[in-house]
Design an enzyme around this catalytic site. Structure first.
Site, PDB file in Angstrom:
ATOM      1  N   CYS A  85      44.002  45.070  50.805  1.00 52.73           N
ATOM      2  CA  CYS A  85      42.613  45.192  50.362  1.00 52.73           C
ATOM      3  C   CYS A  85      41.995  46.366  51.087  1.00 52.73           C
ATOM      4  CB  CYS A  85      41.864  43.905  50.686  1.00 52.73           C
ATOM      5  SG  CYS A  85      40.122  43.967  50.269  1.00 52.73           S
ATOM      6  N   HIS A 126      42.380  38.962  42.370  1.00 55.09           N
ATOM      7  CA  HIS A 126      41.967  39.396  43.714  1.00 55.09           C
ATOM      8  C   HIS A 126      40.449  39.635  43.742  1.00 55.09           C
ATOM      9  CE1 HIS A 126      42.634  41.612  47.601  1.00 55.09           C
ATOM     10  NE2 HIS A 126      41.508  42.180  47.221  1.00 55.09           N
ATOM     11  N   GLU A 127      39.937  40.313  42.716  1.00 55.44           N
ATOM     12  CA  GLU A 127      38.491  40.607  42.694  1.00 55.44           C
ATOM     13  C   GLU A 127      37.669  39.336  42.459  1.00 55.44           C
ATOM     14  OE1 GLU A 127      38.226  43.288  43.984  1.00 55.44           O
ATOM     15  OE2 GLU A 127      40.114  44.218  43.412  1.00 55.44           O
ATOM     16  N   HIS A 130      37.078  37.761  45.682  1.00 56.83           N
ATOM     17  CA  HIS A 130      35.994  38.406  46.432  1.00 56.83           C
ATOM     18  C   HIS A 130      34.639  37.807  46.054  1.00 56.83           C
ATOM     19  CE1 HIS A 130      37.579  41.592  48.945  1.00 56.83           C
ATOM     20  NE2 HIS A 130      38.369  42.039  47.982  1.00 56.83           N
TER      21      HIS A 130
END
Ligand SMILES: [Zn+2]
Length: 136
Positions: A85, A126-127, A130
């Protein structure tokens, strides 16, 4: 505008708030900032540029797609992988899913329902993490 990358894990651990049409400028900043970090980055969430809203950007080959308020509808076929990241040092082990279906709004605030597979699906997951304050 190119924004500095946030590396404060406390800030990144906060869950993001829903985006509104007033946040479309955030999408443009994500485009500029991803372009400036192209070498080490294939996607970003708004909190990585200091904005606690549900906006992400995902590189899909020739284009970068900005998604507002993305929601995971379904997923299947888990696998183990390692991810890095831009906001963090090193890589971490995580479980991702080969196929996902999501719903999101574009910059014109139209709703899209779309399936993704493989690498692009992995970036989106992955986002999405977040946005939940999950730092991986
Ligand atoms: Zn990340």
């Amino acid at each position: 505008m190119i924004r500095p990358i946030v590396r404060d894990v406390l800030f990144l651990s906060r869950k993001s708030e829903p985006a509104t049409q007033a946040d479309r400028a955030v999408g443009r900043d994500l485009q500029d900032t991803l372009r400036a970090n192209r070498q080490g980055c294939v996607g970003m969430a708004a909190n990585m540029i200091g904005v606690n809203r549900r906006v992400i950007i995902v590189n899909m080959g020739p284009m970068d797609v900005v998604m507002y308020n993305p929601i995971l509808i379904s997923r299947d076929t888990p696998y183990e992988t390692q991810e890095g990241c831009l906001s963090l040092e090193g890589t971490r082990r995580t479980t991702r899913y080969s196929n996902i279906e999501i719903k999101y709004r574009d910059a014109a605030w139209r709703t899209h329902r779309q399936r993704y597979a493989g690498w692009i699906a992995q970036i989106i997951q992955h986002e999405l993490d977040h946005l939940e304050g999950i730092v991986i």
